[in-house]
Design a protein around this motif. Structure first.
Motif, PDB file in Angstrom:
ATOM      1  N   LYS A  66      -6.318   3.616   7.144  1.00 22.80           N
ATOM      2  CA  LYS A  66      -5.251   4.207   6.332  1.00 22.80           C
ATOM      3  C   LYS A  66      -3.974   4.500   7.125  1.00 22.80           C
ATOM      4  O   LYS A  66      -3.294   5.497   6.904  1.00 22.80           O
ATOM      5  CB  LYS A  66      -5.752   5.463   5.608  1.00 22.80           C
ATOM      6  N   LEU A  80      -1.526   6.925   5.237  1.00 19.46           N
ATOM      7  CA  LEU A  80      -1.981   7.197   3.873  1.00 19.46           C
ATOM      8  C   LEU A  80      -2.702   8.542   3.825  1.00 19.46           C
ATOM      9  O   LEU A  80      -2.884   9.120   2.767  1.00 19.46           O
ATOM     10  CB  LEU A  80      -2.895   6.071   3.388  1.00 19.46           C
ATOM     11  N   LYS A 134       0.818  -1.215   0.000  1.00 22.55           N
ATOM     12  CA  LYS A 134       0.000   0.000   0.000  1.00 22.55           C
ATOM     13  C   LYS A 134       0.856   1.271   0.000  1.00 22.55           C
ATOM     14  O   LYS A 134       0.367   2.363  -0.260  1.00 22.55           O
ATOM     15  CB  LYS A 134      -0.933   0.023   1.217  1.00 22.55           C
TER      16      LYS A 134
END
Length: 802
Positions: free
Chosen positions: A275, A583, A95
């Motif tokens: 995230k 993120l 990711k």
């Protein structure tokens, strides 16, 4: 392949086949390695397996088969969980983006770094990690840091024809390069192949190691003593050895790695949905230990989208935007790079279609976080001009202009209104081979550029979360104290003491410095060295420090902090240095990460405390009774079955609910607390074991089979059900609601333990069916045991705390 157009897709396939992928194959744990590790990490299992084989060969076939099944189940359980954990980490790391800019088929495009091949044309800019071994084709003002390879931290200038090695960091400038080596053939790849990079142990890992050492000594002493006593009392060598080893396995908390791994994997999965990516599972636990978070205000207290909103021009002979653009980092026409201010200027210019002729620039000094400015020398016809931009205090101070006071008053007034200012200035200069910061003296103001960064609406809510978790947030910013004060007041952050500025820090004694960094929570006008000193000193004072940063200047602090935190749109080297990658830049999810880390620790400690109380007590009882009974209180196979069922009951611990009061502050390993717990609660378990022995002898006149059956059920029921008392500090324990899986697993295992003696499997293990009266007595004993542990828990927690 042509340098002007780069590789074609067919050439990419050809070179990939010829030279391989751009991946360094570090020694990863495959299924076979993990399986072997499960055996190596528990030498008792190896010894027990060998003893079982010997036992089988001399006729103890049924018992040996059961022991072998239990040992195999333990290995398989550990293997499945560790393998799953490896897969979780691998999936999470995908990711985090590591993109590089290449030229292929005549077009510039972004690809993953591992897709590079030999002869690719690649562009590297400020903040990039060089993705392969490359040769410079073109460059401008290129400075790199090779410390990852050489250990030398000073920047090195590089130019056309020279090589850049994988792992180097671009400090300033840009370069167009030809890839000459990839993957394991690079210099960095060869180092990785021949060396193991071991990260320092975290506080959590040190605690696990210390506990393991303490328990190992205890197990060795007891095992030798039990074996010697039983052998001297006339039991055969093999029976004495098997019994001693079974006791040792019973004392060993072999499920602890599984509990820790499952807890961390569970937390990593939950955080990924929010995230937040943990690059290593143990990073989650590090977050839980954190009691200070140091962060810049940009993107945490503010939205992080700094925008150029206007300008105040004093010298209208110069275009202030064009002048500022000349001092931005050279990117060779590539993407916008630099600090947030430089990005805002470049973005504004791109929006308005403004460009400057970079070929005029003969010398460039990138932004210096100590000088808080940057400058460029440009050629204009036959003359030369130095253009500087930076913090107004620094630029105005270097100016000889008579309007200094006017500029400073303007700067202070706008800063108090929340407007961020950058000063732009210029002066004529003679041509030289090199220029220094001294050349800024006598500079003349062109004007101010005005910027705005909107405060985050949810910043106050996030700060309140940290306060509830007993985590102090310290703002470390390079901005001036006026704008910092304005932002803090807008988001509702209370400033403890006054704002401390970098110049004050440099004048403090070590004692004064240590005092102020504890008392103050907002620091302004800091350079990277100031930030690093603050973090190192906080650690030295016993704090666990997290640092949130996303730029090149943050690298030292990210490296030295206990928990380095960055964001996915940060420069590559910042993401590489961080333990946690967000993120999205949001303090709220960081607070969730701290909670997950503490939940992991609390649930791990639950298992430890159980193993050192009821489980230890039961095994201690077995050891004592084996010396006075004419037969073994439980056979080795029965002990291992008891231990295996007990371990299965604890599978629900990683997802168990946790009391809010137990995660309000960071906790750390305390071996003396665990030792005290064992000494305090172990004897309680043993008392009830001996009561059971009395019941079986004097009420039921039990022989070997019934005696072993009665104690098997009682010991399993008490050590499994006591989790509901031990898992919470609340009194009475039912005020704390346990997790559904833990409740279901515990009750199911106790039920299985009761049923086994009524089955053919039970009969083959030597169990017999207990009379009905036994179960009535069992219920009374279990309930009174839990009540007594509850009372003693209250007494213990008043005296000791973790």
């Amino acid at each position: 392949m042509r340098i002007e157009t780069g590789l074609t897709e067919n050439e990419v396939l050809l070179y990939r086949k010829q030279f391989g992928d751009n991946e360094i194959y570090q020694k990863k744990k495959n299924a076979r390695t993990i399986f072997i590790n499960q055996i190596r990490q528990n030498p008792l299992i190896i010894v027990l397996t060998l003893a079982t084989i010997i036992s089988f060969s001399v006729g103890e076939k049924i018992s040996s088969i059961y022991i072998f099944i239990m040992v195999s189940a333990s290995i398989v359980l550990g293997f499945v969980n560790e393998y799953n954990a490896e897969q979780v980490v691998s999936r999470l790391l995908t990711k985090i983006s590591h993109l590089v800019s290449v030229l292929r088929n005549g077009q510039k495009k972004k690809i993953e770094a591992n897709e590079l091949v030999v002869n690719d044309i690649v562009f590297v800019l400020q903040g990039d990690i060089v993705p392969a071994d490359v040769k410079i084709l073109e460059s401008k003002d290129l400075e790199i840091n090779e410390s990852a390879l050489t250990g030398e931290s000073m920047p090195v200038e590089k130019g056309k024809g020279e090589e850049l090695l994988m792992g180097s960091v671009i400090i300033s400038g840009f370069a167009k390069c030809l890839v000459i080596k990839v993957g394991p053939e690079t210099n960095f790849g060869k180092i990785v192949q021949n060396a193991s990079f071991i990260k320092p142990q975290t506080d959590f890992q040190k605690g696990l190691t210390a506990f393991g050492g303490f328990l190992t000594k205890l197990i060795i002493i007891l095992t030798i003593a039990i074996f010697a006593v039983n052998f001297l009392l006339g039991k055969s060598l093999l029976v004495a050895l098997l019994f001693a080893l079974a006791i040792a396995v019973g004392l060993t908390p072999e499920l602890m790695p599984v509990i820790v791994t499952v807890s961390l994997s569970h937390g990593a999965g939950k955080l990924a949905k929010k995230k937040v990516i943990a690059k290593q599972l143990v990073s989650i636990e590090n977050l839980g230990n954190m009691d200070i978070l140091a962060t810049d205000k940009t993107g945490t207290l503010t939205e992080g989208e700094i925008k150029l909103t206007g300008s105040i021009v004093y010298d209208k002979k110069f275009d202030i935007i064009e002048s500022a653009l000349h001092t931005n980092p050279t990117t060779g026409g590539e993407e916008i790079r630099g600090n947030p201010i430089e990005i805002a200027i470049a973005s504004y210019a791109k929006e308005k279609g403004l460009k400057v002729d970079e070929s005029k620039e003969i010398f460039e000094k990138p932004f210096d976080y100590t000088k808080r400015a940057s400058f460029t020398v440009i050629k204009e016809g036959g003359s030369f001009r130095l253009i500087a931009k930076g913090a107004p205090e620094e630029i105005i101070e270097a100016s000889l202009h008579k309007n200094k006071k006017k500029y400073l008053d303007e700067f202070k007034k706008l800063s108090e209104d929340g407007v961020r200012l950058i000063a732009v200035a210029q002066k004529k200069i003679t041509k030289k081979t090199s220029y220094s910061w001294d050349d800024l003296k006598g500079i003349s103001m062109i004007g101010f550029l005005t910027f705005m960064d909107v405060p985050k609406k949810d910043a106050l809510a996030a700060l309140k979360k940290f306060k509830k978790l007993n985590v102090d947030v310290k703002v470390l910013t390079g901005d001036n104290e006026i704008i910092t004060n304005k932002i803090c007041s807008e988001v509702g952050l209370t400033i403890e003491k006054d704002i401390v500025i970098g110049d004050q820090i440099e004048k403090m004694s070590e004692e004064e410095f240590q005092k102020i960094i504890i008392e103050a929570n907002v620091f302004a006008r800091l350079n990277p060295d100031h930030k690093l000193r603050i973090i190192d000193t906080l650690k030295k004072l016993g704090h666990v420090v997290g640092y949130l940063g996303d730029g090149i200047n943050d690298i030292p602090s990210l490296h030295n902090s206990d928990v380095g935190i960055s964001v996915d749109d940060a420069v590559d080297v910042a993401k590489d240095e961080a333990d946690i990658v967000l993120l999205e830049k949001d303090l709220n999810v960081l607070a969730d990460g701290i909670t997950e880390g503490r939940v992991t620790f609390v649930n791990t400690i639950k298992y430890i405390l159980m193993s050192t109380s009821s489980n230890f007590g039961n095994m201690f009882s077995a050891a004592i009774s084996s010396a006075i009974l004419p037969f073994l209180p439980m056979t080795p196979a029965q002990i291992l079955l008891n231990n295996g069922l007990y371990d299965l009951a604890q599978i629900g611990l990683p997802s168990d609910s946790v009391d809010l009061e137990s995660i309000r502050k960071p906790r750390h390993w305390n071996i003396s607390f665990i030792r005290n717990y064992m000494v305090f609660f172990g004897p309680i378990s043993s008392i009830y074991d001996f009561l059971t022995f009395g019941v079986m002898f004097y009420i039921f006149h039990a022989r070997q089979g019934l005696f072993q059956t009665g104690w098997f059920i009682e010991s399993l029921a008490t050590q499994v059900l006591v989790v509901f008392v031990i898992r919470t500090s609340r009194t009475p324990f039912f005020k704390s609601k346990p997790g559904k899986l833990l409740t279901l697993a515990s009750l199911l295992i106790v039920l299985i333990g009761v049923i086994i003696p009524f089955t053919s499997i039970g009969a083959s293990l030597g169990f017999v069916r207990p009379p009905a009266l036994y179960f009535i007595i069992l219920v009374v004993m279990v309930l009174s045991y839990l009540a007594l542990v509850e009372i003693m828990k209250s007494i213990f927690l008043k005296k000791f705390s973790l």
